[in-house]
Design an enzyme around this catalytic site. Sequence first.
Site, mmCIF file in Angstrom:
data_model
loop_
_atom_site.group_PDB
_atom_site.id
_atom_site.type_symbol
_atom_site.label_atom_id
_atom_site.label_comp_id
_atom_site.label_asym_id
_atom_site.label_seq_id
_atom_site.Cartn_x
_atom_site.Cartn_y
_atom_site.Cartn_z
ATOM 1 N N GLU A 167 0.799 -1.220 0.000
ATOM 2 C CA GLU A 167 0.000 0.000 0.000
ATOM 3 C C GLU A 167 0.839 1.280 0.000
ATOM 4 O O GLU A 167 0.878 2.015 0.990
ATOM 5 C CB GLU A 167 -0.979 -0.010 1.188
ATOM 6 C CG GLU A 167 -1.908 -1.227 1.158
ATOM 7 C CD GLU A 167 -2.960 -1.236 2.257
ATOM 8 O OE1 GLU A 167 -2.877 -0.396 3.169
ATOM 9 O OE2 GLU A 167 -3.873 -2.078 2.201
ATOM 10 N N GLU A 351 -5.948 -8.068 -0.459
ATOM 11 C CA GLU A 351 -6.595 -7.839 0.848
ATOM 12 C C GLU A 351 -8.038 -7.456 0.605
ATOM 13 O O GLU A 351 -8.336 -6.627 -0.262
ATOM 14 C CB GLU A 351 -5.958 -6.683 1.628
ATOM 15 C CG GLU A 351 -4.661 -6.994 2.285
ATOM 16 C CD GLU A 351 -4.118 -5.816 3.113
ATOM 17 O OE1 GLU A 351 -4.912 -4.974 3.580
ATOM 18 O OE2 GLU A 351 -2.890 -5.756 3.261
#
Length: 440
Positions: A167, A351
Site C-alpha cells: 500500500e 486484501e
Amino acid sequence: MQFKRSDFPAGFQFGAATSSYQIEGHAYGGAGKTHWDSFAATPGNVVRAENGDIGCDHYHLYEQDLDLVAAAGFDCYRFSTSWARVLPTGRGTPNPEGLDFYDRLTDAMLERGLKPCATLYHWELPSPLADLGGWRNRDIAGWFADFTETIMGRIGDRMYSVAPINEPWCVGWLSHFLGHHAPGLRDVRATARAMHHVLLAHGSAIQTMRGLGMENLGAVFNMEWATPVDQTPQATQAAALYDGYYNRFFLEGVFKGRYPDNVMEGLGPHMPDGWQDDFDTIGSQVDWCGINYYTRKMLAPNDGPWPGHHEVPGPLPKTQMGWEIYPQGLRDFLIRTAQEYTGELPLYVTENGMANDDHLVDDVVNDQARIDYLSSHVAAVKEAIAAGVPLRGYMVWSLMDNYEWALGYEKRFGLVHVDFETLRRTPKASYMALKSALSG
Ligand code: IFM
C-alpha cells in the site's frame, strides 16, 4: 458463504493475509526500534498509545497460526517481513534471530502445503532510517534494496510470490500528508518525496530480486473508489483528484511511466530533483498486480488549499471502521485496472475484509456481518472474472484479530478471534463458513 471453490477457475488461489508488526510481537527476537514504536508512544497518535510489542505473539505461536491457515483450506499465506527484525538498525549487520525466524516460518508454510506470499515492507521503518528522513530521503531506495537482498538471500528460494511494498498510498499520503500513520507528518513537500521514493524503492527491490533470479514478483496497491457528492463539475473534479492521488498515481507510475496531471498540479512543485528520470526503475517489469480493497469515499469540494476537497459521510451501511460497504467498487477497480493499466497481467485481490464489533460468547463469535461482507465481495470478484479480468486469487484480511495501527487492538478484522490477554485463538463463524466454502 454464498460461494464455493468450484465456482472459480481451476488454480484460482484463496489466501489469508497478515503483516509482521501487526501480529508478531515486535519486542521478541532482537528486532530494532521502528518509527511505529515512537509514533505510538507519542500521546494522541494511537488509541490508548498501544503498540506492536506483543501483537498476537505470532513470533512464538506461528505454528498454531499456520495450522489454522491450512485447516481452513487456504492455498496461500500472505505475510510480511519486518525490516527492523532483519536489520535492527536498518542497515549493516543482520540479526540472526530475525533471519532464522523467517526461515522457520517459510518452512512451516511449505510443510503445511501453503504457498508463501511475502511482502517486504508493511510499514515498520527502522528508527535510524527514519532519523535520516525515512521515505523523504532518496537513499531509501538503496537501503531498501540492501534489505531486500539480505532477507530474500535467505528465504527467496522458497517464496511463491513477493511484492516489495504494501500500500504505497499509506506510506506516502496517509503518513506524510494526513499524518495518521508514522511518521505522522502533515507536509506536502514530504508527501511528494515519499510518494515518489516509495515507488523508486519498489522498483529497486524488484531489480534486486531479479538479480537473485527470483520470479513471480508483483506490486500491491490499495484502492478506494471515489464518488462525487453530487453531479456538479466541482464535485466531479474533487473525486477525480482523490482517485488521482489515491489510486492512479501508483498505477500510472509503475505501468505508464508518468504521474497524473491533476496530482502533479499540487505535488509537482515539491517533487525531488530528477524525478522524471526514475521511471525506468519504477517501471521494472512485474509479473502480477495486487489490489487491496475495502471501501469507497464520497468527496465534496471546498475552498481550502490544494487538494481543496474533503470526505463526507456516505449513506451505505458501514463496518466497525465507519467504512461504507461497497462491493461494486472492487468489481469496477478490477475491470478498470485490467482495461487501463495491466492488460493480460495476472491480478490478485491481496486484501479484502472488514472490522466488526465481534464478541466471544460461549466460545463462539457469530460474525454474520463478516460472512455477508465477504460473500458480497467475492460475488463482485466473480463478476470481474466473468467480464474477462485475469484474476488469479483472492486473499482475506485478516487471518486473525491484530494491531490495527492508529486504532490499536480495538478494531477486529480477523477470521480468528484473538483474546489479547491470554492470546488464545478462536475461529469465528466466518472462518468456519470460509472453510466450508473452500472445501466445496
Ligand atoms: O490492517 C490494515 C493493513 O495493515 C493494511 N491494509 C488495510 C488493513 C485494514 O485497515
